[in-house]
Design a protein around this motif. Structure first.
Motif: not given
Lengths: 113, 113
Positions: A24, A60, A74-76, A78-79, A82-83
């Motif tokens: 990543l 992700l 990256l998949n912008p 993706g996170l 989680l956030r």
DNA sequence: GTCTTGCTTAGCCATGTCGCTAACTATCAT
DNA sequence: ATGATAGTTAGCGACATGGCTAAGCAAGAC
């Protein structure tokens, strides 16, 4: 307590591996082909491919094949889950500590009105 | 690409299991004993204990034995490394998109000075 | 003292994960 | 058409994980 939130489980599991986190971070510098991603790891291609599929299943990264080379990026967003979870969690923790605060405050008041 | 950041790996791995996340959410309401944590899950005590040790190894909870009952509580700073990593990651991603922006901007200028 | 409760340990089983090699496909270069 | 390059698939082995039961121990209750 069945497997609710499969997304989160996939996400956390994907991030639990240092190799995948390194991939990543490499991708944070820009898109890369599979061989390029494998480069610094010392791992074989099939292994890398497996990691890629885990990352992709977790949302992700995305990848697309152009000719004979697969380009990964990256998949912008993706996170984001989680956030979101993290913010929820912090909110709950803080609510709890606030209640604890209230409790202590009430105790104090009882003692010295 | 060895196992750097063992903390993060432990942390993510601990969070990758829905049962463990449920236990955390229960603990967000306040400390609880082992049996109390096991309650809603339908799982046996030894299983729960295993999950507890994973959570504790990851630094997410603390536990202490008082008499014959073990009381478990959230570690308020347990999620900090995760938050730190997430912020780092976002910074890197944004830096990358900024560079992309610059690049596009430069292209535009070349085309219409 | 004896019994119950609450946890703990040991050990088993099924399944999942992570690495590999070997063999295959598909594209590009000559 | 031949060969090199870039992925891909299939399948193996070592080990980790997540569940269980059975048996043990220590603190409270009676």
């Amino acid at each position: 307590m069945a497997k609710q939130d499969p997304d989160l489980s996939l996400l956390f599991h994907a991030l639990a591996d240092p190799t995948r986190r390194a991939m990543l971070e490499r991708l944070a510098q820009g898109p890369a082909a599979v061989t390029e991603l494998a480069g610094p790891s010392g791992l074989r291609l099939p292994t890398i491919l497996r990691h890629l599929s885990v990352l992709e299943a977790a949302g992700l990264i995305t990848s697309a094949k152009d000719g004979r080379v697969r380009s990964c990026a990256l998949n912008p967003t993706g996170l984001d889950p989680l956030r979101g979870w993290l913010d929820d969690q912090r909110a709950q923790w803080e609510a709890r500590f606030d209640r604890l605060d209230d409790y202590v405050t009430r105790l104090m008041k009882e003692r010295m009105p």
